[in-house]
Design a protein around this motif. Structure first.
Motif, mmCIF file in Angstrom:
data_model
loop_
_atom_site.group_PDB
_atom_site.id
_atom_site.type_symbol
_atom_site.label_atom_id
_atom_site.label_comp_id
_atom_site.label_asym_id
_atom_site.label_seq_id
_atom_site.Cartn_x
_atom_site.Cartn_y
_atom_site.Cartn_z
ATOM 1 N N PHE A 1 4.131 3.919 4.403
ATOM 2 C CA PHE A 1 5.573 3.964 4.891
ATOM 3 C C PHE A 1 6.702 3.699 4.338
ATOM 4 C CE2 PHE A 1 1.757 3.948 7.922
ATOM 5 C CZ PHE A 1 2.602 3.111 9.407
ATOM 6 N N GLU A 2 7.641 3.309 4.096
ATOM 7 C CA GLU A 2 8.965 2.972 3.608
ATOM 8 C C GLU A 2 10.027 2.132 4.106
ATOM 9 O OE1 GLU A 2 10.750 3.393 -0.291
ATOM 10 O OE2 GLU A 2 8.914 4.370 0.558
ATOM 11 N N LYS A 3 9.540 1.101 3.585
ATOM 12 C CA LYS A 3 10.629 -0.071 4.374
ATOM 13 C C LYS A 3 12.127 0.677 4.076
ATOM 14 C CE LYS A 3 7.446 -3.539 5.594
ATOM 15 N NZ LYS A 3 7.668 -4.735 6.397
ATOM 16 N N VAL A 4 13.023 0.224 5.132
ATOM 17 C CA VAL A 4 14.715 0.440 5.136
ATOM 18 C C VAL A 4 14.877 -1.006 5.352
ATOM 19 C CG1 VAL A 4 15.965 1.879 5.689
ATOM 20 C CG2 VAL A 4 14.242 2.995 5.329
ATOM 21 N N THR A 5 16.486 -1.356 4.806
ATOM 22 C CA THR A 5 16.920 -2.532 5.277
ATOM 23 C C THR A 5 17.940 -2.219 6.665
ATOM 24 O OG1 THR A 5 19.173 -2.522 3.730
ATOM 25 C CG2 THR A 5 16.797 -3.465 3.336
ATOM 26 N N SER B 1 -4.443 7.040 10.024
ATOM 27 C CA SER B 1 -5.391 7.278 8.921
ATOM 28 C C SER B 1 -4.190 8.756 8.682
ATOM 29 C CB SER B 1 -6.862 8.052 9.183
ATOM 30 O OG SER B 1 -6.200 8.638 10.793
ATOM 31 N N LEU B 2 -3.772 9.028 9.815
ATOM 32 C CA LEU B 2 -2.564 9.881 9.319
ATOM 33 C C LEU B 2 -1.163 9.555 8.490
ATOM 34 C CD1 LEU B 2 -3.216 11.591 13.675
ATOM 35 C CD2 LEU B 2 -4.374 12.678 11.379
ATOM 36 N N VAL C 1 4.823 -5.570 10.487
ATOM 37 C CA VAL C 1 4.083 -5.470 9.772
ATOM 38 C C VAL C 1 3.132 -4.125 9.411
ATOM 39 C CG1 VAL C 1 3.093 -7.461 11.403
ATOM 40 C CG2 VAL C 1 2.435 -4.402 11.497
ATOM 41 N N PHE C 2 4.263 -3.206 9.381
ATOM 42 C CA PHE C 2 2.830 -1.435 9.413
ATOM 43 C C PHE C 2 2.611 -1.261 7.970
ATOM 44 C CE2 PHE C 2 5.188 -0.208 13.524
ATOM 45 C CZ PHE C 2 4.329 -0.469 14.960
ATOM 46 N N LYS C 3 3.876 -1.439 6.940
ATOM 47 C CA LYS C 3 3.918 -1.063 5.753
ATOM 48 C C LYS C 3 2.735 -1.896 4.559
ATOM 49 C CE LYS C 3 5.794 -0.660 1.165
ATOM 50 N NZ LYS C 3 5.606 1.122 1.160
ATOM 51 N N LYS C 4 2.419 -3.146 5.163
ATOM 52 C CA LYS C 4 1.033 -4.452 4.121
ATOM 53 C C LYS C 4 0.034 -3.521 4.782
ATOM 54 C CE LYS C 4 0.330 -8.477 3.124
ATOM 55 N NZ LYS C 4 0.454 -9.767 1.995
ATOM 56 N N TYR C 5 0.313 -3.739 6.484
ATOM 57 C CA TYR C 5 -1.713 -3.077 6.975
ATOM 58 C C TYR C 5 -1.399 -1.686 6.422
ATOM 59 C CZ TYR C 5 -4.950 -2.652 10.222
ATOM 60 O OH TYR C 5 -6.241 -2.409 10.694
ATOM 61 N N LYS C 6 -0.860 -0.807 6.288
ATOM 62 C CA LYS C 6 -1.586 0.442 5.880
ATOM 63 C C LYS C 6 -1.840 0.048 4.487
ATOM 64 C CE LYS C 6 -1.772 4.760 4.568
ATOM 65 N NZ LYS C 6 -3.181 5.627 5.724
ATOM 66 N N GLU C 7 -1.540 -0.245 3.695
ATOM 67 C CA GLU C 7 -1.585 -0.870 2.223
ATOM 68 C C GLU C 7 -2.436 -1.099 1.711
ATOM 69 O OE1 GLU C 7 2.182 -1.036 -0.169
ATOM 70 O OE2 GLU C 7 2.759 0.905 0.803
ATOM 71 N N THR C 8 -3.116 -2.575 2.637
ATOM 72 C CA THR C 8 -3.514 -3.653 2.422
ATOM 73 C C THR C 8 -4.746 -4.166 3.350
ATOM 74 O OG1 THR C 8 -2.926 -5.765 3.355
ATOM 75 C CG2 THR C 8 -1.929 -4.489 1.176
ATOM 76 N N GLY C 9 -5.345 -3.653 4.627
ATOM 77 C CA GLY C 9 -6.127 -3.869 5.506
ATOM 78 C C GLY C 9 -5.492 -4.909 5.838
ATOM 79 N N GLU C 10 -4.777 -5.582 5.672
ATOM 80 C CA GLU C 10 -4.033 -7.002 6.154
ATOM 81 C C GLU C 10 -3.253 -7.425 6.746
ATOM 82 O OE1 GLU C 10 -2.485 -11.461 4.505
ATOM 83 O OE2 GLU C 10 -3.014 -9.442 3.213
ATOM 84 N N PHE C 11 -3.366 -7.742 8.140
ATOM 85 C CA PHE C 11 -2.438 -7.908 9.446
ATOM 86 C C PHE C 11 -1.942 -8.996 8.967
ATOM 87 C CE2 PHE C 11 -0.334 -9.951 13.120
ATOM 88 C CZ PHE C 11 0.277 -8.707 13.886
ATOM 89 N N ASP C 12 -0.583 -9.493 8.450
ATOM 90 C CA ASP C 12 -0.045 -10.280 7.644
ATOM 91 C C ASP C 12 1.317 -11.186 8.751
ATOM 92 O OD1 ASP C 12 1.219 -12.814 6.516
ATOM 93 O OD2 ASP C 12 1.884 -11.072 4.760
ATOM 94 N N LYS C 13 1.115 -12.104 9.273
ATOM 95 C CA LYS C 13 2.179 -12.585 9.757
ATOM 96 C C LYS C 13 3.086 -13.378 9.222
ATOM 97 C CE LYS C 13 0.452 -13.669 14.455
ATOM 98 N NZ LYS C 13 -0.527 -14.201 15.821
ATOM 99 N N ASN C 14 3.527 -13.098 8.072
ATOM 100 C CA ASN C 14 4.390 -13.867 7.398
ATOM 101 C C ASN C 14 5.106 -12.482 6.805
ATOM 102 O OD1 ASN C 14 3.435 -16.724 6.515
ATOM 103 N ND2 ASN C 14 2.138 -15.696 5.133
#
Length: 452
Positions: free
Chosen positions: A250-254, A245-246, A210-223
């Motif tokens: 975030f970069e996602k890797v497969t 904040s630090l 969930v990290f990347k999306k939460y950082k970028e949107t502030g949304e905790f997306d269970k999907n």
């Protein structure tokens, strides 16, 4: 000169320039090699710090038992410290971790309890929940809770961060580290940004976290949450040690890119590192446009390759997951050849009668069962029939009473042979995640792909 005990050897790890795997990166890329710690991982630093802080506060008393949920490396650091300091250890972990990690923990006298991966943190079977229950039940016990215990990030603020600053003579421009508990990246980042606020901190995440999306949107997306293979990074909740904040990006890797790069590092740089290191370097390569000539990029290499001998360093394991090409059809090919349809799921609290009506109306034979949007089981025609023959009154009851183990998840690159072998009378389908969407593959889909 000698050390009084093994704990005094923690820290002051070397930094090594990478030359081949990062040859297309315009910057200087340096590896902070944490495998030289006594437990062969960076987690030794925070494990000792958490114990020392708990001793000072009185939470951990002489002869006590340390109980923690761990993917292996934190457990190793805690176990080594416990040997020296006279504590017992009980660790809970997930069934996706390598057997080598469990064997290593047991070598230090720790008890290891293996829990299922594919359950939510609040589920009583999860390794978080089991460790919390044991803390309540075992007398004179203490749970470090590495995710929310801020001694974790403080350890890296006090040791790893200053080491990196000194070793680069203050020239570091970018920090790259995997994000799991968040302690490593947040502690180092806090120290470095105090020295130079222009330093960019880049966190490595994995698909299914969930990290990347939460950082970028502030949304905790269970999907965003689904099972993944990469070890040591990503989470399905937000640990207190992750200071968003630090972290600038975030970069996602497969899973595949992480696994294959793990091997490349050993073969091209002679550094025998773990799975999250492969993920970090694959992420650096993906982010190469962020770096320029003269930049100094420091990448944290958290643990050692010996923990992954049965996984990333095993050809059969890679082949079974479709990570090594064999020229055969893959899950991706099967999905591409089938008609695009929305996968039908049913919530755990729905009634058996509702499941029957869904199966009838859509002319399907099986349905994945979800809880809060996460696939946690399945229900099939035969499950329903067997249950009703035994007890006809079950019709009005929730399907959780007859839900069975979920269909297995496979990677998009899993070969058709592997998928076919996984489909049997107990598992009449497999699930695969494709660009955030869950797809189902049945025996019919395999036949259709072969004959198309």
């Amino acid at each position: 000169m000698w050390y009084n005990n093994i704990l005094e050897t923690i820290g002051n790890t070397p930094m090594v320039k990478l030359n081949k795997v990062t040859k297309d990166i315009p910057a200087t890329v340096l590896a902070k090699i944490e495998t030289s710690n006594p437990g062969n991982s960076i987690k030794d630093r925070m494990a000792l710090k958490m114990i020392e802080d708990a001793e000072k506060s009185g939470k951990l008393k002489p002869g006590g038992t340390i109980i923690e949920g761990t993917s292996g490396n934190t457990g190793m650091g805690l176990a080594i410290a416990a040997v020296i300091k006279g504590y017992k250890c009980i660790f809970t972990s997930t069934d996706k971790q390598s057997k080598e990690k469990f064997d290593a923990l047991r070598a230090f006298g720790a008890e290891v309890i293996v829990c299922p991966t594919n359950v939510e943190p609040e589920d009583p079977r999860s390794y978080y929940s089991v460790s919390s229950r044991l803390e309540r039940e075992v007398p004179n016990s203490w749970k470090p809770n590495q995710y929310d215990n801020l001694s974790n990030s403080q350890a890296h603020y006090e040791s790893t961060g200053p080491e990196i600053w000194e070793q680069t003579e203050g020239k570091i421009t970018h920090l790259v580290a995997g994000v799991g508990t968040g302690g490593t990246i947040s502690g180092i980042a806090r120290y470095l940004k105090e020295q130079n606020p222009n330093i960019k901190v880049l966190g490595i995440d994995t698909y299914g976290s969930v990290f990347k999306k939460y950082k970028e949107t502030g949304e905790f997306d269970k999907n965003e949450i689904y099972p993944y293979i990469t070890e040591g990074i990503g989470e399905d909740f937000l640990p207190a040690n992750v200071d968003f904040s630090l972290i600038d990006h975030f970069e996602k890797v497969t899973d595949k890119d992480a696994a294959l790069m793990t091997r490349e590092i050993a073969r091209k740089e002679g550094i025998f590192a773990g799975n999250s290191t492969g993920s970090a370097i694959a992420g650096v390569i993906q982010m190469k446009d962020m770096f320029k000539e003269g930049d100094v990029v420091v990448v944290v290499f958290p643990d050692h390759g010996t923990r992954y001998l049965g996984k990333m360093y095993n050809d059969d394991w890679l082949r079974d997951r479709g990570f090594l090409k064999d020229g055969k059809l893959t899950a991706h090919d099967i999905i591409a050849k089938k008609e695009s349809t929305e996968i039908i799921t049913i919530d755990l609290d729905k009634s058996v009668l509702e499941a029957i009506n869904t199966i009838k109306s859509l002319n399907i034979s099986q349905i994945p069962v979800t809880q809060k949007g996460m696939v946690i089981g399945k229900i099939t025609e035969s499950d329903i029939l067997d249950a009703l023959l035994e007890n006809p009154s079950l019709k009005s009851q929730p399907i959780k009473n007859i839900t069975t183990a979920p269909f297995p998840f496979v990677d998009l690159n899993t070969s058709i042979d592997r998928i076919s072998a996984m489909i049997n009378k107990d598992n009449i389908a497999v699930l695969v995640e494709d660009n955030g969407k869950i797809e189902i593959i049945t025996q019919y889909d395999i036949i259709n792909a072969i004959s198309a």
